[in-house]
Design a protein around this motif. Structure first.
Motif, mmCIF file in Angstrom:
data_model
loop_
_atom_site.group_PDB
_atom_site.id
_atom_site.type_symbol
_atom_site.label_atom_id
_atom_site.label_comp_id
_atom_site.label_asym_id
_atom_site.label_seq_id
_atom_site.Cartn_x
_atom_site.Cartn_y
_atom_site.Cartn_z
ATOM 1 N N SER A 29 3.158 -7.933 -11.127
ATOM 2 C CA SER A 29 4.550 -8.329 -10.910
ATOM 3 C C SER A 29 5.525 -7.225 -11.315
ATOM 4 C CB SER A 29 4.861 -9.614 -11.689
ATOM 5 O OG SER A 29 4.827 -9.373 -13.094
ATOM 6 N N THR A 30 5.042 -6.248 -12.109
ATOM 7 C CA THR A 30 5.904 -5.145 -12.536
ATOM 8 C C THR A 30 5.739 -3.912 -11.648
ATOM 9 O OG1 THR A 30 4.243 -4.175 -14.016
ATOM 10 C CG2 THR A 30 5.641 -5.919 -14.914
ATOM 11 N N GLN A 31 4.871 -4.003 -10.638
ATOM 12 C CA GLN A 31 4.537 -2.846 -9.815
ATOM 13 C C GLN A 31 5.157 -2.962 -8.419
ATOM 14 O OE1 GLN A 31 2.680 -0.381 -11.525
ATOM 15 N NE2 GLN A 31 3.136 -1.848 -13.160
ATOM 16 N N PRO A 32 5.345 -1.831 -7.743
ATOM 17 C CA PRO A 32 5.899 -1.886 -6.379
ATOM 18 C C PRO A 32 5.004 -2.728 -5.472
ATOM 19 C CG PRO A 32 5.929 0.372 -7.222
ATOM 20 C CD PRO A 32 5.145 -0.442 -8.201
ATOM 21 N N PRO A 33 5.531 -3.765 -4.843
ATOM 22 C CA PRO A 33 4.699 -4.691 -4.056
ATOM 23 C C PRO A 33 3.874 -4.007 -2.975
ATOM 24 C CG PRO A 33 6.869 -5.633 -4.423
ATOM 25 C CD PRO A 33 6.930 -4.213 -4.919
ATOM 26 N N ARG A 34 4.456 -3.033 -2.286
ATOM 27 C CA ARG A 34 3.702 -2.387 -1.197
ATOM 28 C C ARG A 34 2.580 -1.511 -1.740
ATOM 29 N NH1 ARG A 34 8.399 -0.240 2.761
ATOM 30 N NH2 ARG A 34 6.653 0.974 3.608
ATOM 31 N N LEU A 35 2.780 -0.949 -2.921
ATOM 32 C CA LEU A 35 1.704 -0.186 -3.550
ATOM 33 C C LEU A 35 0.581 -1.124 -3.970
ATOM 34 C CD1 LEU A 35 0.533 2.443 -4.708
ATOM 35 C CD2 LEU A 35 1.812 1.990 -6.811
ATOM 36 N N VAL A 36 0.954 -2.266 -4.543
ATOM 37 C CA VAL A 36 -0.050 -3.257 -4.931
ATOM 38 C C VAL A 36 -0.860 -3.690 -3.713
ATOM 39 C CG1 VAL A 36 -0.399 -5.607 -5.797
ATOM 40 C CG2 VAL A 36 1.259 -4.094 -6.909
ATOM 41 N N ARG A 37 -0.167 -3.937 -2.600
ATOM 42 C CA ARG A 37 -0.862 -4.379 -1.394
ATOM 43 C C ARG A 37 -1.835 -3.310 -0.884
ATOM 44 N NH1 ARG A 37 3.242 -6.014 1.104
ATOM 45 N NH2 ARG A 37 3.675 -4.267 2.516
ATOM 46 N N ALA A 38 -1.411 -2.057 -0.930
ATOM 47 C CA ALA A 38 -2.283 -0.979 -0.457
ATOM 48 C C ALA A 38 -3.541 -0.875 -1.315
ATOM 49 C CB ALA A 38 -1.518 0.345 -0.464
ATOM 50 N N ILE A 39 -3.378 -1.019 -2.625
ATOM 51 C CA ILE A 39 -4.523 -0.880 -3.527
ATOM 52 C C ILE A 39 -5.450 -2.083 -3.425
ATOM 53 C CG2 ILE A 39 -5.205 -0.733 -5.960
ATOM 54 C CD1 ILE A 39 -2.651 0.917 -6.444
ATOM 55 N N THR A 40 -4.895 -3.274 -3.400
ATOM 56 C CA THR A 40 -5.750 -4.467 -3.312
ATOM 57 C C THR A 40 -6.489 -4.512 -1.975
ATOM 58 O OG1 THR A 40 -3.823 -5.768 -2.559
ATOM 59 C CG2 THR A 40 -4.388 -5.850 -4.906
ATOM 60 N N ASN A 41 -5.838 -4.087 -0.896
ATOM 61 C CA ASN A 41 -6.519 -4.039 0.399
ATOM 62 C C ASN A 41 -7.665 -3.031 0.360
ATOM 63 O OD1 ASN A 41 -4.829 -5.960 1.474
ATOM 64 N ND2 ASN A 41 -3.492 -4.494 2.529
ATOM 65 N N HIS A 42 -7.436 -1.905 -0.301
ATOM 66 C CA HIS A 42 -8.460 -0.866 -0.380
ATOM 67 C C HIS A 42 -9.661 -1.337 -1.188
ATOM 68 C CE1 HIS A 42 -9.976 3.298 -0.372
ATOM 69 N NE2 HIS A 42 -10.325 3.063 -1.624
ATOM 70 N N LEU A 43 -9.405 -2.027 -2.296
ATOM 71 C CA LEU A 43 -10.480 -2.480 -3.169
ATOM 72 C C LEU A 43 -11.011 -3.865 -2.799
ATOM 73 C CD1 LEU A 43 -9.126 -1.339 -6.674
ATOM 74 C CD2 LEU A 43 -10.953 -0.274 -5.324
ATOM 75 N N GLN A 44 -10.345 -4.530 -1.863
ATOM 76 C CA GLN A 44 -10.751 -5.871 -1.443
ATOM 77 C C GLN A 44 -10.779 -6.840 -2.637
ATOM 78 O OE1 GLN A 44 -11.634 -6.810 2.099
ATOM 79 N NE2 GLN A 44 -10.226 -5.067 2.030
ATOM 80 N N ILE A 45 -9.646 -6.872 -3.359
ATOM 81 C CA ILE A 45 -9.528 -7.762 -4.512
ATOM 82 C C ILE A 45 -8.197 -8.500 -4.413
ATOM 83 C CG2 ILE A 45 -10.971 -6.358 -6.052
ATOM 84 C CD1 ILE A 45 -8.428 -5.166 -7.232
#
Length: 549
Positions: A278-294
């Motif tokens: 919640s403290t991180q840039p949402p689009r960065l979070v989305r890119a990382i979670t999509n990459h790691l599939q988490i």
């Protein structure tokens, strides 16, 4: 190589460098080169590690075979791959660990007893924080109190790190990312570069409640620090731009001028919803979670670096250069680990390079690759910590009935020798006046011994003579570097380690241009020349040490 405390306050000065003092080979000392057969990598080695190898030649007649020119050349391509595919310190250590395991090294846990695991003739490694690694091989004739041949390097590099809460308000339609310089990061060489992001992510397994570490790197550049065009006059030529306000990377476009809220508890760890992301840039979070599939709610925390994405490559008219990021000091770390593998492996290495003798010796061969050298080595994964002394003590305790007897440990330190392997400065043809005459190393010649009259390196007459004898035995050339009296010296891990253990030591590393730039240059033979000398150090340590006993 880290800068001195006084040097950190300002910009790095070009440090002087010498015309090489080359050690002559000594055929009379038994330096004849047996030819070496290089075998194709075994099928058990993953295809991703199959690298071009030299043409096979006739069998070696000496188990301590000296690397030939072809062998030396064969390390360039694997080094390019190592640099390009492992942009963060976490990726680099993970790759070194993988390389070691492929060659029979067994991972140890610092949390467990080693006495039941370490055996005579065995090969092992241990990590700390996922960003430092120590590998060692116990000789088949080792007994408690015997010496160690140690190479200590660092595997961190000047970089930039993502801030704990990097979310920035949208400005003029741009999304930006809060980053901070690590050591000399965010110099002007970072402007207008294609920057990627990667690092380690702590993820909670909801089924077990355990925290796992996952490494990631996005496969495309996500950031850029834009310069101001020269048409804007004086501000574009400012030699000291503000790193907090004028060197903030752009990571995307957003028409919303308000941007993410920076209030309402966002400065608290976990934010108002107690979820780290919640403290991180949402689009960065989305890119990382999509990459790691988490799922984003499973992320507990992360450590991220922003890095140059341009791959390392050969350059020059005859491809005699290596142009690459992060050479300081992935170069010496890579060479040291490869030398340990080659010196303790009777079969081919995973890169198809020359093999060496098995552990038919009475010493411990050790390589330590440490984090945080560029910022002073003061953290627990740094060289100034207890990591190396504690590892040596625990190895020794295994062969003293499980007890770390101080007398045995002190005896081991007194019989040991350490190469503090950190890159040196190659001579720059455009700044010859800044180098000390006869102390300016050249590329593709050999490792440079680093001297300093004020104790910034460990080099002295005994350690220089010791390494010179090693060089003669493995047909390597040594150069020498020392700064001019009107320049400032950098530092290495050598003084802190040798003083902590009372171990004989020398500072010696491979030369490079453009130290602490986002991209630097070394010679295409330099990775292999490092392996050649370092392998010779492991192979010939006992016979050379006998000359100095």
């Amino acid at each position: 190589m880290t800068r001195s405390n006084s040097d950190r306050a300002g910009q790095d000065m070009n440090r002087p460098i010498p015309k090489p003092s080359i050690a002559p080979s000594n055929p009379a000392a038994g330096n004849a080169h047996p030819t070496i057969r290089l075998r194709t990598p075994r099928s058990s080695i993953p295809a991703s590690h199959h690298m071009p190898i030299p043409t096979p030649r006739s069998p070696a007649t000496d188990t301590k075979a000296t690397l030939t020119k072809t062998d030396v050349e064969s390390y360039a391509t694997p080094f390019l791959k190592f640099i390009s595919e492992n942009p963060t310190v976490f990726h680099a250590v993970a790759e070194l660990a993988k390389r070691l395991e492929l060659r029979g090294f067994i991972k140890l846990s610092a949390r467990e007893q080693w006495s039941a695991k370490i055996r005579i003739g065995g090969k092992y490694y241990v990590e700390r924080n996922g960003s430092s690694i120590i590998a060692f091989a116990v000789g088949s004739n080792y007994t408690a109190g015997n010496g160690a041949a140690v190479i200590a390097s660092h595997v961190d590099a000047v970089t930039t790190k993502v801030k704990p809460i990097p979310t920035k308000p949208t400005k003029a339609g741009y999304l930006q990312l809060g980053i901070a310089p690590y050591a000399g990061g965010l110099s002007r060489t970072w402007w207008d570069r294609d920057l990627g992001i990667g690092g380690k992510v702590l993820v909670k397994d909801q089924s077990t409640g355990k925290i796992q570490t996952k490494l990631f790197k996005l496969d495309w550049p996500i950031a850029r620090i834009p310069t101001l065009a020269p048409h804007f006059g004086a501000p574009a030529d400012d030699p000291n731009p503000n790193p907090e306000t004028q060197m903030v990377p752009i990571i995307g476009l957003d028409d919303s001028e308000a941007g993410p809220s920076m209030t309402n508890g966002s400065s608290l760890i976990g934010g108002s919803t107690h979820v780290f992301t919640s403290t991180q840039p949402p689009r960065l979070v989305r890119a990382i979670t999509n990459h790691l599939q988490i799922d984003h709610q499973d992320i507990v925390n992360w450590e991220l670096e922003v890095f140059d994405t341009q791959p390392a490559q050969l350059g020059g008219l005859d491809k005699e250069f290596i142009f690459a990021p992060r050479i300081d000091d992935k170069l010496c770390a890579f060479a040291a680990i490869e030398a340990l593998i080659a010196s303790t492996d009777e079969e081919e290495t995973a890169y198809g390079n020359v093999s060496g003798p098995a552990n038919d010796n009475s010493i411990i061969k050790i390589v330590g690759c440490f984090d945080d050298e560029e910022i002073g080595s003061l953290l627990r994964q740094g060289a100034r910590s207890n990591f190396l002394p504690d590892t040596i003590a625990r190895i020794g305790a295994t062969f003293t009935g499980g007890h770390s007897i101080p007398e045995y440990i002190s005896q081991t330190y007194a019989k040991s020798f350490m190469i503090s392997a950190d890159v040196s400065h190659a001579v720059n043809p455009n700044y010859l006046d800044f180098y000390l005459e006869n102390h300016a190393p050249r590329m593709n010649v050999g490792v440079a011994v680093q001297a300093d009259p004020n104790g910034n390196t460990t080099t002295d007459s005994v350690s220089t003579a010791f390494l010179q004898r090693v060089a003669e035995k493995c047909d390597s050339k040594l150069q020498v570097f020392q700064i001019r009296n009107d320049s400032r010296s950098g530092g290495t891990v050598g003084p802190m380690l040798s003083s902590a253990m009372g171990m004989r030591a020398i500072d010696a590393g491979l030369p490079q241009l453009s130290m602490h730039s986002i991209r630097a240059t070394c010679g295409n033979l330099d990775p292999g020349l490092g392996v050649k000398l370092f392998k010779g150090f492991f192979d010939h340590f006992e016979e050379v040490d006998a000359e100095f006993s």
